[in-house]
Design an enzyme around this catalytic site. Sequence first.
Site, mmCIF file in Angstrom:
data_model
loop_
_atom_site.group_PDB
_atom_site.id
_atom_site.type_symbol
_atom_site.label_atom_id
_atom_site.label_comp_id
_atom_site.label_asym_id
_atom_site.label_seq_id
_atom_site.Cartn_x
_atom_site.Cartn_y
_atom_site.Cartn_z
ATOM 1 N N HIS A 1 -48.089 20.140 22.268
ATOM 2 C CA HIS A 1 -47.764 19.227 23.372
ATOM 3 C C HIS A 1 -46.378 19.445 23.968
ATOM 4 C CE1 HIS A 1 -49.372 15.134 25.013
ATOM 5 N NE2 HIS A 1 -49.110 16.023 25.972
ATOM 6 N N ASP B 1 -45.140 10.461 14.811
ATOM 7 C CA ASP B 1 -44.532 10.729 16.126
ATOM 8 C C ASP B 1 -44.297 9.450 16.916
ATOM 9 O OD1 ASP B 1 -47.196 10.150 16.890
ATOM 10 O OD2 ASP B 1 -47.134 11.588 18.543
ATOM 11 N N ASN B 2 -45.022 8.384 16.608
ATOM 12 C CA ASN B 2 -44.826 7.069 17.232
ATOM 13 C C ASN B 2 -45.796 6.094 16.586
ATOM 14 O OD1 ASN B 2 -46.256 8.822 19.841
ATOM 15 N ND2 ASN B 2 -47.440 7.159 18.932
ATOM 16 N N ARG C 1 -41.819 14.830 19.890
ATOM 17 C CA ARG C 1 -41.913 16.165 19.283
ATOM 18 C C ARG C 1 -40.762 17.063 19.723
ATOM 19 N NH1 ARG C 1 -47.463 16.348 17.433
ATOM 20 N NH2 ARG C 1 -48.144 14.202 17.750
ATOM 21 N N LYS D 1 -46.979 1.589 20.441
ATOM 22 C CA LYS D 1 -46.801 2.841 21.165
ATOM 23 C C LYS D 1 -46.380 2.596 22.610
ATOM 24 C CE LYS D 1 -49.376 7.037 22.463
ATOM 25 N NZ LYS D 1 -50.610 7.831 22.261
ATOM 26 N N CYS E 1 -45.815 11.009 22.781
ATOM 27 C CA CYS E 1 -46.001 12.308 22.128
ATOM 28 C C CYS E 1 -44.956 13.385 22.418
ATOM 29 C CB CYS E 1 -47.387 12.853 22.482
ATOM 30 S SG CYS E 1 -48.729 11.695 22.134
ATOM 31 N N HIS F 1 -54.623 9.848 16.072
ATOM 32 C CA HIS F 1 -54.877 9.745 17.504
ATOM 33 C C HIS F 1 -56.393 9.747 17.752
ATOM 34 C CE1 HIS F 1 -54.532 10.560 21.801
ATOM 35 N NE2 HIS F 1 -53.219 10.563 21.727
ATOM 36 N N ASP G 1 -49.985 11.422 13.979
ATOM 37 C CA ASP G 1 -50.013 11.030 15.386
ATOM 38 C C ASP G 1 -50.480 9.575 15.497
ATOM 39 O OD1 ASP G 1 -50.085 11.072 18.142
ATOM 40 O OD2 ASP G 1 -51.250 12.912 18.286
ATOM 41 N N ASP G 2 -49.726 8.755 16.217
ATOM 42 C CA ASP G 2 -50.113 7.357 16.469
ATOM 43 C C ASP G 2 -50.338 6.573 15.180
ATOM 44 O OD1 ASP G 2 -50.027 8.091 19.101
ATOM 45 O OD2 ASP G 2 -52.127 7.650 19.554
ATOM 46 N N SER H 1 -52.790 16.529 23.105
ATOM 47 C CA SER H 1 -53.517 15.496 22.361
ATOM 48 C C SER H 1 -55.015 15.790 22.340
ATOM 49 C CB SER H 1 -53.278 14.118 22.986
ATOM 50 O OG SER H 1 -51.923 13.766 22.906
ATOM 51 N N LYS I 1 -51.126 19.876 16.703
ATOM 52 C CA LYS I 1 -50.808 19.483 18.079
ATOM 53 C C LYS I 1 -49.400 19.940 18.466
ATOM 54 C CE LYS I 1 -50.090 15.208 20.728
ATOM 55 N NZ LYS I 1 -50.354 13.754 20.718
#
Length: 531
Positions: free
Chosen positions: A142, A306-307, A91, A337, A87, A257, A45-46, A165, A140
Amino acid sequence: MAESFTLLLLSWTLLCGLLLREVSRHGVRVDNASKRPNFIIILADDIGWGDLGANRPGLTTNSTPYLDLLAQQGIRLTDFHSPASTCSPSRAAILTGRHGLRNGVTRNFAVGSVAGLPLSEVTVAELLSEAGYHTAMIGKWHLGHNGPYSPTKRGFDYYLGVPYSNDMGCTDLPGYDLPRCPPCDVGPQVPRTKRSVSRGCYTKVGLPLFENGSIVEQPLDLWTLTQRYRSTALRIIHNARERGQPYLLYVALAHMHVPLAPPLRPADDRGVYAASLREMDSLVGAIKSASDEADRGNTLVWFTGDNGPWEQKCQYAGSVGPYKGKWQTSLGGGSAKRTTWEGGHRVPTVAYWPGRIPANTTSSALLSGMDIFPTLLSLAGLKPPPDRRFDGIDATNVLLHGGQTGHEFLLHPNSGAAGRFGDLQTVRAGNHKAFYITGASVACGGGAGRQELHDPPLIFDLGRDEAEETPLETGTPEYLEVLGRVARGREALLWDIATDQSVSAADYTIDESAAPCCDPRHTACRCDVPG
């Protein structure tokens, strides 16, 4: 006597044929299923492209030795992109193989969201489960946490994780974030979705940990979450080996994240991100070791993100490497992001499969997280549903056979920095990238650039300008040739989506009562009040 013997022989032959037919219908199917590959998808994540040590070999310090080993023993995909730069849309696209304009998820779901990924969408977990796979998810989600939108209703046999998140709820021992968030309230109960808007912190609803459809801890302990994920992942892999059943394990990490919660607290803030990155890397290493021990030659491990990094978080954000989006940052704001600059969606990606993926290889094929869906189905011997259109491509040739051909065109959706959510206004075609709209996210320190429409579009040549600093001069032969290709590719995809009868629409309704709450009688929905 001869006739009787002949009849007996015919009867026996017929009986054997029927028995063999039953074995073929059941036994062989199970045997084939047992030989199908296992899949472990690890989604960070991130995370920044520059966070992977193998992507930046000149660095003096390295926080990802296990991921680097994964790349050394497998393949590093250097031009791999998240399907969106935030996010939920990313996904949803990974699990469905479809852009947000098709699957309906174009922006994030909230704590109080009543719905999630539209029920008309089909996930890769559902298809693999129907084919005999054991499907499990950790981390996660989401994509909706109520009723039919939860993971165990969308194809996963087992789920342990946070429904959104890890900053969308309070904890008793908060992790590192900017600004720092306070612990959960201990006073009288108040509306559960209320938050301090000025600080961006939730204080009224505890961050929940779900197992299958039930909350097992609220608020959860951020500082022990990684260990809990690790032990659960190893148990799933071990149990799958004992059953002899192929499996899909989808691990959607809390890392990187905010809030970050590394096990060994650094002496100062500058070491927090590196410590968290090492913790994530160690978890990946443990999963790899377990899969090697259980079924080494029959398990694909695929790590991606994811980004890109959340630049607004300053020292708690990752590195975009050379993909700095300088045209944008020179005007103000961030370029990672939530943006369609390279730092927002080009993510570190490696895949490992001993005996199938050649070791220590690199591919610059233009690929996307949407390609995970068709690739897993292809490797499992399955076909995607014929009643819908897909945007991902089968990357088997790239992974297994050294292919360097990916998407001819890859479009990036607006994810909050500019334009309408989900609109496809940035286009990759080979090394060229065209922007019909530009915008910035919030940078470290708070600066933000303004949205700009471009007609004709800005076009960069990433082969010569990976920092996206100087666009091509309009009117030049190179610009005009690229413009024609880009316009045709974009128009073709937009028309395909416009005429797609399988397009879904997400319900983004928010209701306070939809927030996950273990016990509404207690402050922060606390499950277990001490004393």
